[in-house]
Scaffold this active site. Structure first.
Site, PDB file in Angstrom:
ATOM      1  N   PRO A   2      -3.585   0.324   4.708  1.00 32.11           N
ATOM      2  CA  PRO A   2      -2.729  -0.830   4.993  1.00 32.11           C
ATOM      3  C   PRO A   2      -1.798  -1.130   3.824  1.00 32.11           C
ATOM      4  CG  PRO A   2      -5.007  -1.283   5.598  1.00 32.11           C
ATOM      5  CD  PRO A   2      -5.014   0.009   4.852  1.00 32.11           C
ATOM      6  N   GLU A   3      -0.552  -1.468   4.149  1.00 34.60           N
ATOM      7  CA  GLU A   3       0.401  -1.820   3.098  1.00 34.60           C
ATOM      8  C   GLU A   3       0.382  -3.332   2.888  1.00 34.60           C
ATOM      9  OE1 GLU A   3       3.955   0.479   2.897  1.00 34.60           O
ATOM     10  OE2 GLU A   3       3.171   2.046   4.203  1.00 34.60           O
ATOM     11  N   ASN A 162       3.093   4.318   1.755  1.00 36.40           N
ATOM     12  CA  ASN A 162       3.880   5.508   2.020  1.00 36.40           C
ATOM     13  C   ASN A 162       5.029   5.279   2.997  1.00 36.40           C
ATOM     14  OD1 ASN A 162       4.343   8.124   1.248  1.00 36.40           O
ATOM     15  ND2 ASN A 162       2.969   9.034   2.746  1.00 36.40           N
TER      16      ASN A 162
END
Length: 264
Positions: A2-3, A162
């Site tokens: 998770p970002e 990413n």
């Protein structure tokens, strides 16, 4: 993994559902049993996030620090909650809702002053109002590492993963291998402002949206139910702008994607 926007969404959700009241905390799996006992029954004062780290602040100065890592997830349910299923590291139950945490990299109890040690190792978080982007710029402009690696370094900017890394570089036409020392200050300023805007959209929408409306057509997204991307997970496909084949490589252990024509 998770970002940052995901952790900020969780912090807002937990603030709304559990803060300002006592919560029941347990560890059905048993691996967090001692930590759960420390905060069980205490009032949750607030939930906050910094980058990919989530903090539950309890009365008495104790804080549950969570890093989801690659596999960590929260699942929410109204009370009464059903019996736990699988390896539930932490179960938290409030007056109306409960949540189960599975598979985190970190789930620990810290004292409030120790939080400064955690965030002191992190770069500025674009989603925080107190973010000082000049700290990130100083680290970038003096580094010979590729900008594609620096953006993923949590000590430079906290919360970028990413997807945001690859898409941000495409949106600003920057080659991921360009060293930090060759990034102009104006380029960094534009990227930072764009990153703040994109991540705020991620918090509101619950998904990473990076493709501009005028470009949101053509080849489908890399996975069902996901928004289209410019380059992320599109290796071998044509660029949405110039039709050049998208390339991929491994940079410091993570896949990067870029258009060699647009990102010179």
């Amino acid at each position: 993994m998770p970002e940052g926007h995901t952790l900020h969404r969780l912090a807002r959700l937990h603030q709304r559902r559990y803060a300002r009241g006592p919560v029941s905390v347990s560890s059905p799996q048993g691996r967090f049993a001692d930590g759960a006992a420390v905060v069980d029954g205490r009032v949750l004062l607030k939930a906050s996030a910094w980058g990919k780290h989530l903090f539950h602040h309890y009365e008495g100065g104790r804080v549950v620090h969570i890093h989801l890592g690659l596999y960590g997830t929260f699942t929410e349910a109204p009370v009464p909650m059903p019996p736990p299923v699988g390896a539930v590291r932490m179960r938290m139950i409030g007056s109306e809702f409960g949540t189960d945490l599975r598979g985190p990299t970190v789930c620990e109890v810290l004292d409030e002053p120790e939080i400064a040690d955690v965030v002191g190792r992190l770069g500025p978080d674009p989603l925080r109002r107190d973010a000082d982007e000049s700290l990130a710029w100083r680290r970038i402009r003096t580094s010979r590492r590729p900008i594609g690696a620096l953006l993923m370094d949590q000590t430079v900017i906290a919360g970028v993963g990413n997807v945001y890394r690859n898409e941000l570089l495409y949106r600003h036409r920057i080659d991921p291998y360009r060293p930090g020392v060759r990034i102009e200050e104006s380029e960094f300023a534009a990227m930072w402002a764009d990153l703040v805007a994109l991540m705020r959209v991620g918090v509101r929408r619950g998904k990473i949206i990076t493709v501009r409306p005028e470009d949101d057509h053509g080849a489908p997204a890399y996975a069902p139910g996901r928004p289209r991307t410019y380059v992320y997970r599109r290796a071998g496909e044509p660029c949405r702008i110039c039709a050049t084949e998208i390339r991929t490589a491994v940079l410091e252990g993570r896949n990067i994607f870029w258009c060699p024509a647009e990102q010179r």
